[in-house]
Design an enzyme around this catalytic site. Structure first.
Site, PDB file in Angstrom:
ATOM      1  N   CYS A 112       0.823  -1.203   0.000  1.00 39.97           N
ATOM      2  CA  CYS A 112       0.000   0.000   0.000  1.00 39.97           C
ATOM      3  C   CYS A 112       0.864   1.263   0.000  1.00 39.97           C
ATOM      4  CB  CYS A 112      -0.965  -0.050   1.184  1.00 39.97           C
ATOM      5  SG  CYS A 112      -2.328   1.127   1.092  1.00 39.97           S
ATOM      6  N   HIS A 113       0.845   2.056   1.067  1.00 44.40           N
ATOM      7  CA  HIS A 113       1.641   3.284   1.167  1.00 44.40           C
ATOM      8  C   HIS A 113       3.035   3.038   1.723  1.00 44.40           C
ATOM      9  CE1 HIS A 113      -2.285   5.164   0.563  1.00 44.40           C
ATOM     10  NE2 HIS A 113      -1.631   6.264   0.236  1.00 44.40           N
TER      11      HIS A 113
END
Length: 189
Positions: A112-113
């Protein structure tokens, strides 16, 4: 595949790490026989989130980042969550810890991030990876090649996009952690 005897570090922000991206890889490593150490900026507890906004479960922290070294572990998991990843990438100690895994040729998994920490550690240049779609420009600006796939492996670096990709992410990180040092580093050792 079994991780018997493997020690895996997993990072968590004091608040803001996406719960499924923390809990599912942690569980997968433990179910495969690995030992997980939960590491954060300081000792205590960390509260996860769901969908970046909703409070999640609180998890105990096993060690503060100042008390560990990459040499203590066989692999690293970096969960996402926009706020959590931003907190982790702002810590010089976390960035040095992440960088040390790459220097040692140890496998790293980021979802994800979490690739924000890889960008801060200058570890995406020349690599192919994926992430949450909004990081595409960040990765390209840092010299990486971004692709839209559920899971990507590049020289021991496992990346995925979102919680929807967790089954593929967890399976691939277990595979990479079983293999240990990635091929490029092993050949140079």
């Amino acid at each position: 595949m079994k991780l018997d005897g493997k020690k895996i570090a997993i990072l968590i922000a004091p608040r803001g790490t996406e719960e499924p991206e923390f809990a599912q890889p942690k569980s997968a490593v433990e179910q495969a026989g690995g030992t997980v150490t939960v590491i954060s900026l300081e000792a205590g507890e960390a509260q996860t989130v769901n969908n970046d906004l909703d409070p999640g479960t609180t998890f105990p922290i096993d060690a503060a980042i100042s008390d560990v070294s990459a040499s203590d572990f066989d692999g690293l998991v970096i969960p996402g969550g926009c706020v959590g990843a931003d907190k982790l990438r702002s810590s010089d100690a976390v960035i040095a810890f992440v960088r040390a895994f790459f220097t040692a040729g140890k496998p790293v998994a980021a979802i994800c991030h979490a690739p924000w920490t890889l960008i801060e550690a200058d570890q995406v240049r020349g690599r192919t990876l994926t992430s949450y779609p909004t990081l595409e420009t960040d990765i390209r600006n840092a010299g990486g090649h971004w692709v839209d796939q559920d899971v990507v492996v590049d020289q021991g670096l496992v990346t995925s996009r979102t919680p929807d990709d967790l089954p593929a992410f967890c399976a691939k990180l277990i595979e990479e952690f079983c293999e240990g040092r990635h091929a490029a580093q092993a050949e140079n050792a």
